[in-house]
Design an enzyme around this catalytic site. Structure first.
Site, mmCIF file in Angstrom:
data_model
loop_
_atom_site.group_PDB
_atom_site.id
_atom_site.type_symbol
_atom_site.label_atom_id
_atom_site.label_comp_id
_atom_site.label_asym_id
_atom_site.label_seq_id
_atom_site.Cartn_x
_atom_site.Cartn_y
_atom_site.Cartn_z
ATOM 1 N N GLU A 199 -2.621 0.341 -5.037
ATOM 2 C CA GLU A 199 -1.604 -0.761 -4.524
ATOM 3 C C GLU A 199 -0.986 -1.078 -5.434
ATOM 4 O O GLU A 199 -1.058 -1.566 -6.756
ATOM 5 C CB GLU A 199 -2.509 -2.006 -3.555
ATOM 6 C CG GLU A 199 -3.461 -1.351 -2.686
ATOM 7 C CD GLU A 199 -3.769 -2.836 -1.830
ATOM 8 O OE1 GLU A 199 -3.311 -3.825 -1.745
ATOM 9 O OE2 GLU A 199 -4.839 -2.574 -1.064
ATOM 10 N N ARG A 240 -15.897 -4.019 -1.750
ATOM 11 C CA ARG A 240 -14.474 -4.731 -2.131
ATOM 12 C C ARG A 240 -14.801 -5.620 -3.426
ATOM 13 O O ARG A 240 -15.584 -6.236 -3.336
ATOM 14 C CB ARG A 240 -14.074 -5.597 -1.214
ATOM 15 C CG ARG A 240 -14.046 -4.586 0.143
ATOM 16 C CD ARG A 240 -13.572 -5.633 1.549
ATOM 17 N NE ARG A 240 -14.647 -6.462 1.514
ATOM 18 C CZ ARG A 240 -14.804 -7.520 2.440
ATOM 19 N NH1 ARG A 240 -13.650 -7.647 2.997
ATOM 20 N NH2 ARG A 240 -15.660 -8.249 2.694
ATOM 21 N N ASP A 273 -2.990 -2.408 -8.602
ATOM 22 C CA ASP A 273 -4.203 -2.529 -8.379
ATOM 23 C C ASP A 273 -4.809 -1.113 -9.004
ATOM 24 O O ASP A 273 -4.332 0.009 -8.212
ATOM 25 C CB ASP A 273 -4.773 -2.887 -6.807
ATOM 26 C CG ASP A 273 -4.712 -4.284 -6.634
ATOM 27 O OD1 ASP A 273 -4.326 -5.129 -7.336
ATOM 28 O OD2 ASP A 273 -4.617 -4.639 -5.694
ATOM 29 N N ASN A 283 1.120 -4.841 -5.759
ATOM 30 C CA ASN A 283 1.384 -5.965 -5.206
ATOM 31 C C ASN A 283 2.852 -6.825 -5.724
ATOM 32 O O ASN A 283 3.113 -6.694 -6.843
ATOM 33 C CB ASN A 283 0.457 -7.115 -5.586
ATOM 34 C CG ASN A 283 -0.989 -6.884 -4.883
ATOM 35 O OD1 ASN A 283 -1.217 -7.112 -3.694
ATOM 36 N ND2 ASN A 283 -1.804 -5.658 -5.545
ATOM 37 N N ARG A 294 -6.740 -5.611 -11.996
ATOM 38 C CA ARG A 294 -5.265 -6.181 -11.456
ATOM 39 C C ARG A 294 -4.593 -6.073 -12.808
ATOM 40 O O ARG A 294 -4.823 -6.677 -14.003
ATOM 41 C CB ARG A 294 -5.387 -7.426 -11.080
ATOM 42 C CG ARG A 294 -4.111 -8.351 -10.826
ATOM 43 C CD ARG A 294 -2.979 -7.861 -10.128
ATOM 44 N NE ARG A 294 -3.295 -7.406 -8.825
ATOM 45 C CZ ARG A 294 -3.466 -8.309 -7.714
ATOM 46 N NH1 ARG A 294 -2.890 -9.479 -7.901
ATOM 47 N NH2 ARG A 294 -3.679 -7.746 -6.342
ATOM 48 N N LYS A 326 -8.237 1.141 5.796
ATOM 49 C CA LYS A 326 -7.777 -0.169 5.675
ATOM 50 C C LYS A 326 -6.407 -0.162 6.497
ATOM 51 O O LYS A 326 -5.559 0.780 6.442
ATOM 52 C CB LYS A 326 -7.671 -0.378 4.231
ATOM 53 C CG LYS A 326 -6.838 0.184 3.428
ATOM 54 C CD LYS A 326 -6.866 -0.124 1.736
ATOM 55 C CE LYS A 326 -6.064 0.794 0.968
ATOM 56 N NZ LYS A 326 -6.207 0.356 -0.527
ATOM 57 N N LYS A 364 0.840 -1.314 0.017
ATOM 58 C CA LYS A 364 0.076 0.077 0.067
ATOM 59 C C LYS A 364 0.944 1.387 0.193
ATOM 60 O O LYS A 364 0.679 2.236 -0.762
ATOM 61 C CB LYS A 364 -0.998 -0.137 1.140
ATOM 62 C CG LYS A 364 -1.942 -1.336 0.964
ATOM 63 C CD LYS A 364 -2.736 -1.471 2.194
ATOM 64 C CE LYS A 364 -3.949 -2.377 2.106
ATOM 65 N NZ LYS A 364 -3.168 -3.693 1.944
ATOM 66 N N ARG A 394 -11.959 -6.915 -11.159
ATOM 67 C CA ARG A 394 -12.590 -7.665 -10.016
ATOM 68 C C ARG A 394 -13.931 -6.987 -9.532
ATOM 69 O O ARG A 394 -13.728 -5.818 -9.033
ATOM 70 C CB ARG A 394 -11.640 -7.982 -8.934
ATOM 71 C CG ARG A 394 -10.670 -8.804 -9.543
ATOM 72 C CD ARG A 394 -9.272 -8.902 -8.598
ATOM 73 N NE ARG A 394 -8.743 -7.428 -8.777
ATOM 74 C CZ ARG A 394 -7.703 -7.122 -7.831
ATOM 75 N NH1 ARG A 394 -6.921 -8.128 -7.072
ATOM 76 N NH2 ARG A 394 -6.985 -5.870 -7.807
#
Length: 317
Positions: free
Chosen positions: A282, A234, A274, A284, A211, A161, A126, A226
């Site tokens: 984000e 979410r 993301d 990853n 993603r 978060k 993050k 997603r």
């Protein structure tokens, strides 16, 4: 020349055959007749100044009822492997941290670790995204309740978060009139003892949390959007979201171009961005997923692309 590939992962018997991205990578390695050495973090150790592991030779198959076979245990010097894939899922706890230190020693002793262990430690998924403020939403990182309340008051509709979560766990959508904002801040910050992230809410989440996968800085031409389930804020598949593969937008590609040079510099060969709407949320780096969903819907071979990239870099070395 046959490459010797090590893979550090969660116990293979517990993975989900239908969607596991590491399995796609291992299929690609097997197709290239590479020797695969399987290990979990618990199998790794240091003795006499050497990074070593109790490994098992691994064969993988495209059969949901019989997708792997493990050979006898072999105690090996990890530095003798050509490449090691670090594919252990978060949480990034102290054992994950220790694993990166063992892998760093293996890297110094001859193996190439993907992704670079130091960068796994340095690049919180993050916080790393905040190095690219031109790409992301308005945000605040703090554990101070007063500051977080003021951020919420100013922006009205926000997401809060933890910094170490995955799969959408403990992500709160806090609306302007939410009477529980105080309680949410107390829970997430553990009464001011844990730093968290607040971001402005992005309504484009209804069209999906995308993603985007990068291989050595180059984006795969399709991403996985997603889509949140009804009543959910979410999009994470682990939170009930539905994955829809789609071509990258111009904005997706622009964001990838911003991140790519830094990812390459940090030795992050395989990265997942993301993106919600036009905003990077984000990056990853620990164990990016969504290979299988994109492959299934678009006919791509992302695991094969990654292995080809690794093979080319090993040849250069």
């Amino acid at each position: 020349m046959t490459q010797r590939l090590g893979v550090v992962m969660d116990p293979i018997e517990g993975i989900t055959y239908k969607k596991d991205s590491t399995l796609a990578m291992l299929w690609a390695a097997d197709q290239r007749n590479w020797d695969i050495y399987y290990m979990t973090p618990a199998d790794m150790y240091i003795s006499g100044g050497e990074a070593r592991a109790h490994t098992q030779r691994l064969q993988v198959f495209r059969d949901p009822q019989h997708f792997y076979e493990l050979g006898a245990s072999e105690d090996i010097r990890m530095g003798d492997l050509d490449v090691i894939l670090m594919r252990k899922d978060p949480p990034f706890d102290k054992e994950f941290l220790y694993t990166t230190h063992l892998l760093e020693m293996a890297d110094r002793q001859g193996a190439w670790v993907v992704n670079r262990p130091q960068s796994l430690r340095d690049c919180n998924e993050k916080l790393f995204a905040l190095q690219f403020p031109q790409c992301g939403p308005t945000h605040l990182v703090s554990r101070d309740a007063k500051s977080l309340r003021e951020f919420h008051r100013q922006h009205g509709d926000v997401v809060m978060k933890p910094l170490d979560g995955m799969g959408g766990s403990s992500v709160f959508h806090v609306k302007a009139d939410d009477p529980n904002v105080g309680v949410i801040i107390e829970i997430l910050t553990e009464h001011g003892n844990t730093t968290i992230m607040a971001q402005t809410y992005l309504p484009a989440i209804r069209q999906g949390d995308k993603r985007v996968l990068l291989i050595d800085g180059e984006p795969v031409p399709y991403c996985l959007a997603r889509i949140p389930a009804d009543g959910e804020a979410r999009g994470n598949l682990a939170a009930g979201g539905t994955g829809r593969a789609q071509p990258l937008s111009d904005r997706d590609r622009w964001i990838a171009e911003q991140v790519a040079p830094v990812a390459r510099e940090k030795g992050l060969l395989f990265v997942g961005l993301d993106i919600i709407g036009d905003s990077l949320t984000e990056i990853n780096v620990t164990s990016p997923t969504c290979i299988r969903e994109i492959d299934d819907q678009c006919g791509t071979d992302i695991g094969g692309q990654l292995m080809d990239c690794i093979a080319a870099k090993l040849k250069q070395k």
